[in-house]
Design a protein around this motif. Structure first.
Motif, PDB file in Angstrom:
ATOM      1  N   UNK A  81       0.865  -1.183   0.000  1.00  0.00           N
ATOM      2  CA  UNK A  81       0.000   0.000   0.000  1.00  0.00           C
ATOM      3  C   UNK A  81       0.895   1.224   0.000  1.00  0.00           C
ATOM      4  N   UNK A  82       1.214   1.683  -1.130  1.00  0.00           N
ATOM      5  CA  UNK A  82       2.165   2.796  -1.225  1.00  0.00           C
ATOM      6  C   UNK A  82       3.567   2.289  -1.007  1.00  0.00           C
ATOM      7  N   UNK A  83       3.916   1.968   0.259  1.00  0.00           N
ATOM      8  CA  UNK A  83       5.226   1.374   0.495  1.00  0.00           C
ATOM      9  C   UNK A  83       5.030  -0.112   0.775  1.00  0.00           C
ATOM     10  N   UNK A  84       6.138  -0.868   0.631  1.00  0.00           N
ATOM     11  CA  UNK A  84       6.034  -2.302   0.829  1.00  0.00           C
ATOM     12  C   UNK A  84       6.217  -2.639   2.301  1.00  0.00           C
ATOM     13  N   UNK A  85       5.457  -3.650   2.774  1.00  0.00           N
ATOM     14  CA  UNK A  85       5.783  -4.212   4.084  1.00  0.00           C
ATOM     15  C   UNK A  85       5.610  -5.717   4.024  1.00  0.00           C
ATOM     16  N   UNK A  86       6.441  -6.400   4.789  1.00  0.00           N
ATOM     17  CA  UNK A  86       6.482  -7.858   4.727  1.00  0.00           C
ATOM     18  C   UNK A  86       6.252  -8.419   6.127  1.00  0.00           C
ATOM     19  N   UNK A  87       5.232  -9.281   6.279  1.00  0.00           N
ATOM     20  CA  UNK A  87       4.956  -9.870   7.591  1.00  0.00           C
ATOM     21  C   UNK A  87       5.314 -11.341   7.568  1.00  0.00           C
ATOM     22  N   UNK A  88       6.030 -11.755   8.613  1.00  0.00           N
ATOM     23  CA  UNK A  88       6.479 -13.141   8.702  1.00  0.00           C
ATOM     24  C   UNK A  88       5.722 -13.858   9.816  1.00  0.00           C
ATOM     25  N   UNK A  89       5.080 -14.991   9.484  1.00  0.00           N
ATOM     26  CA  UNK A  89       4.341 -15.790  10.467  1.00  0.00           C
ATOM     27  C   UNK A  89       4.964 -17.160  10.559  1.00  0.00           C
ATOM     28  N   UNK A  90       4.981 -17.716  11.837  1.00  0.00           N
ATOM     29  CA  UNK A  90       5.338 -19.118  11.992  1.00  0.00           C
ATOM     30  C   UNK A  90       4.159 -19.795  12.662  1.00  0.00           C
ATOM     31  N   UNK A  91       3.635 -20.791  12.035  1.00  0.00           N
ATOM     32  CA  UNK A  91       2.426 -21.472  12.494  1.00  0.00           C
ATOM     33  C   UNK A  91       1.376 -20.454  12.928  1.00  0.00           C
ATOM     34  N   UNK A  92       1.062 -19.523  12.015  1.00  0.00           N
ATOM     35  CA  UNK A  92       0.046 -18.485  12.165  1.00  0.00           C
ATOM     36  C   UNK A  92       0.344 -17.460  13.251  1.00  0.00           C
ATOM     37  N   UNK A  93       1.537 -17.521  13.835  1.00  0.00           N
ATOM     38  CA  UNK A  93       1.901 -16.529  14.843  1.00  0.00           C
ATOM     39  C   UNK A  93       2.814 -15.478  14.221  1.00  0.00           C
TER      40      UNK A  93
END
Lengths: 348, 338
Positions: free
Chosen positions: B307-319
């Motif tokens: 959204x405008x700038x990039x962001x990356x979210x990292x999940x391990x087993x949905x956490x």
């Protein structure tokens, strides 16, 4: 356009070089241990009989043949050196690289040292006969080595191998010469050493009648090698693809250089560095790799440098003449060093 | 339908065996290939496959051990040196080490088979040389010294030399080997254009599969112990010939993209969600570090939002483990948490 500019530069360089050649030739005629007024020399040159017979003799029998010898020797060695540098694609190759001058040395050593040791009479005491014998010995020695190199050139595909063979022949000849010196008398060794110092003033008019045609044939041959030499700049593979018969061209180049080197060395002794230094000087002045420019250029330049060395060797104040080989080396060595330094800068 | 002249066969190789030594076994045998007028052919093969040997044999530097190489209706062996020089020109890997040689002088050496005893150029020769220099894009360099030019420019000068040799067939041995990527592309485009416009046949050997796949009309595949394959790039990919010629441990050829992938055993799967260019580059980064980006669910999940700038979210087993601003940070986090 830059191409025209370069052409103009070459024309100018040729002109200057030719004028310098005339001047140093004149200097060779006019300078020497005996002072002859310049006006007398001019008179003599335009064909007026000189009253002073000694002067006439000096000019006709000593200075003129010596100047002609130096001119042709320088031209021949330089042309040979250029051919070797292009054939072997090696900036440090010279006409002596094939071992031809070592062969000449070996021939002379065998005659002077071995015959002296066996016959008990030093050949150096035999006068005119000896001097012609030495020329013959040198010529036979160098032609022998040349034939050996040519024979190997037909067998070997690779130029680098041929180069190594030439150098090895040189070492072998030197070794045999060393052995001969070991068993020879002092007088004979001195005669051999003096031959090795080189000289332009041992060629009388009699000898010139052999020397001049041989060198001229070699120089004319060089002109016919312009095209193959240019193509060889690209290396043997490209040259072969451009339709050049590599073996035949290599053989022609070796024969022409061999003839020039053998002739000059036989009559003047081994003259160091001229054949190596002049091509570099010419390439520096003419800024080209094109042999249709370079071959005539090294011929004139070689003649100039040999005449300059000869004048220096005879500068007033030196008793007699200095050994020409020392002069050519003293002038040639700095040139070779500067070439190496320049190369190093280029590769950095 | 194409006119007959367009498909004229320039080079025809029949049952050729190549190698350096007659006494030893041939490096390659039963080579049957051809080059047509106007065709741009790339010879591909792993290192040590014998590409150079084949190139040298076709150029006439090596004698064939058996079989025939025919230029039109004449066998290569039956040509004199001078005749051969008018049939096939070469650009080799030999590095030129000549000082004070200008582009013009170099290119004019290509006229050697046509000039007289002293190699003097006629006005016609000079015009040809100047045109060839223009054609390869060295117009501004005519009187420059080649030892002061870049590898790519020098290569172009050698190509111009081959052009003025006016041969129907040009062979180039790895002409792009020492060049950087833009120069490689430039040379390949130039050669392709020349083959089209001047109706010459051009054969080159190269390591650059990518580029060969994109530009060649025909590809010759050569590998040790395999019989030579010839075909258009797409057919060779579909028939799995590329795979079988180049794959080895740790390297596999992706038939979908036509490129090689680095293969490091069992990869941990990472689910990657999102779209667009950021998604693509995260997938590449994962691949490079030895993970396998997948679409299906797994223990690991990365969400890419743009959204405008990039962001990356990292999940391990949905956490949720971390949210990162750039890919470098994301890769650090994922490596630390494994």
């Amino acid at each position: 356009m830059q191409g025209d500019e370069a052409k103009g530069r070459k024309k100018l360089a040729y002109m200057v070089l030719t004028i310098v050649l005339l001047l140093v030739f004149l200097a060779n005629i006019s300078l020497g241990s005996v002072y002859i007024p310049f006006s007398e020399i001019i008179k003599w040159m335009v064909g007026i009989e000189l009253e002073n017979e000694i002067w006439r003799n000096i000019l006709l029998k000593s200075r003129l043949p010596q100047a002609i010898t130096a001119l042709l020797a320088g031209a021949g060695l330089a042309a040979g050196g250029l051919q070797m540098q292009t054939l072997f694609r090696n900036p440090l190759a010279g006409p002596s690289i094939l071992g031809i001058s070592s062969g000449a040395g070996l021939g002379v050593a065998i005659v002077v040292l071995l015959f002296g040791a066996i016959g008990g009479k030093a050949i150096s005491h035999l006068g005119m006969f000896a001097s012609l014998t030495i020329v013959m010995a040198a010529f036979i020695g160098s032609v022998f080595v040349l034939l050996m190199v040519l024979f190997l050139a037909r067998k070997l595909k690779n130029n680098a191998m041929l180069l190594i063979v030439g150098i090895m022949v040189g070492y072998a000849s030197s070794a045999i010469v060393g052995l001969l010196q070991f068993i020879s008398s002092k007088d004979d060794i001195q005669a051999f050493v003096i031959w090795g110092l080189g000289s332009f003033n041992n060629v009388s008019w009699d000898k010139l009648s052999i020397f001049v045609p041989l060198v001229l044939v070699g120089l004319a041959g060089s002109l016919f090698l312009i095209k193959p030499l240019n193509v060889l700049l690209l290396g043997e593979n490209y040259a072969a693809n451009l339709g050049l018969n590599i073996k035949r061209s290599r053989l022609s180049i070796l024969v022409v250089t061999g003839l020039l080197t053998a002739t000059v060395t036989a009559f003047c002794g081994p003259i160091a560095f001229l054949g190596l230094a002049v091509p570099h000087l010419s390439k520096g002045v003419f800024k080209t790799a094109d042999h249709s420019v370079l071959v005539p250029a090294v011929i004139i330049f070689g003649a100039v440098l040999a005449l300059v060395c000869n004048v220096i060797a005879r500068l007033p104040g030196f008793d007699g003449a200095l050994p020409i080989n020392s002069i050519t080396s003293l002038i040639g060595a700095p040139i070779v060093v500067s070439v190496i330094l320049k190369r190093r800068r280029l590769t950095q | 339908m194409q006119k007959k002249t367009d498909t004229e066969v320039l080079l025809n190789v029949v049952d050729l065996a190549v190698g350096y030594d007659r006494k030893e076994k041939a490096l390659h045998q039963d080579i049957n290939v051809s080059v047509n007028k106007g065709e741009f052919v790339c010879l591909l093969g792993p290192n040590g496959a014998g590409k150079s040997t084949l190139i040298k044999t076709l150029s006439g530097f090596l004698k064939p051990l058996s079989g025939d190489i025919c230029f039109g209706d004449i066998r290569l062996q039956d040509l004199t040196e001078r005749q051969r020089a008018k049939r096939v020109s070469v650009v080799l890997t030999d590095k030129l080490q000549v000082q004070n040689l200008t582009v013009f002088e170099l290119v004019s050496l290509g006229r050697t088979p046509y000039t007289g005893y002293f190699g003097k150029l006629t006005d016609h020769d000079k015009a040809l040389v100047l045109r060839a220099i223009q054609e390869v894009g060295l117009g501004g360099f005519t009187h420059h010294y080649i030892d002061k030019m870049s590898d790519g420019e020098r290569q172009k000068a050698m190509i111009a030399k081959a052009l003025v040799q006016e041969t129907p067939f040009i062979i180039l041995d790895e002409p792009t080997a020492f060049l950087d990527l833009p120069a490689k592309i430039e040379i390949m485009q130039l050669l392709r254009k020349l083959s089209r416009e001047s109706k010459r046949g051009i054969l080159l050997s190269t390591h650059d599969l990518d580029m060969a796949l994109q530009t060649a009309d025909k590809i010759w595949l050569l590998a040790q112990g395999k019989s030579m394959q010839q075909g258009i790039p797409e057919d060779l990919v579909l028939s799995n010939d590329f795979k079988s010629f180049f794959e080895r441990d740790g390297v596999y050829f992706d038939n979908n993209t036509g490129s090689f992938k680095y293969h490091s055993g069992n990869r941990i799967e990472v689910t990657l969600k999102g779209s667009g260019i950021a998604h693509e580059w995260v997938a590449r980064a994962l691949y490079r570090l030895g993970y396998k980006p997948v679409a299906k669910n797994s223990d690991w999940l990365i969400e890419v939002s743009s959204n405008g700038s990039h962001s990356f979210s990292l999940y391990k087993q949905s956490k949720l483990l971390a949210t990162c601003e750039n890919i470098q940070e994301l890769m650090q986090k994922i490596t630390e948490s494994m």
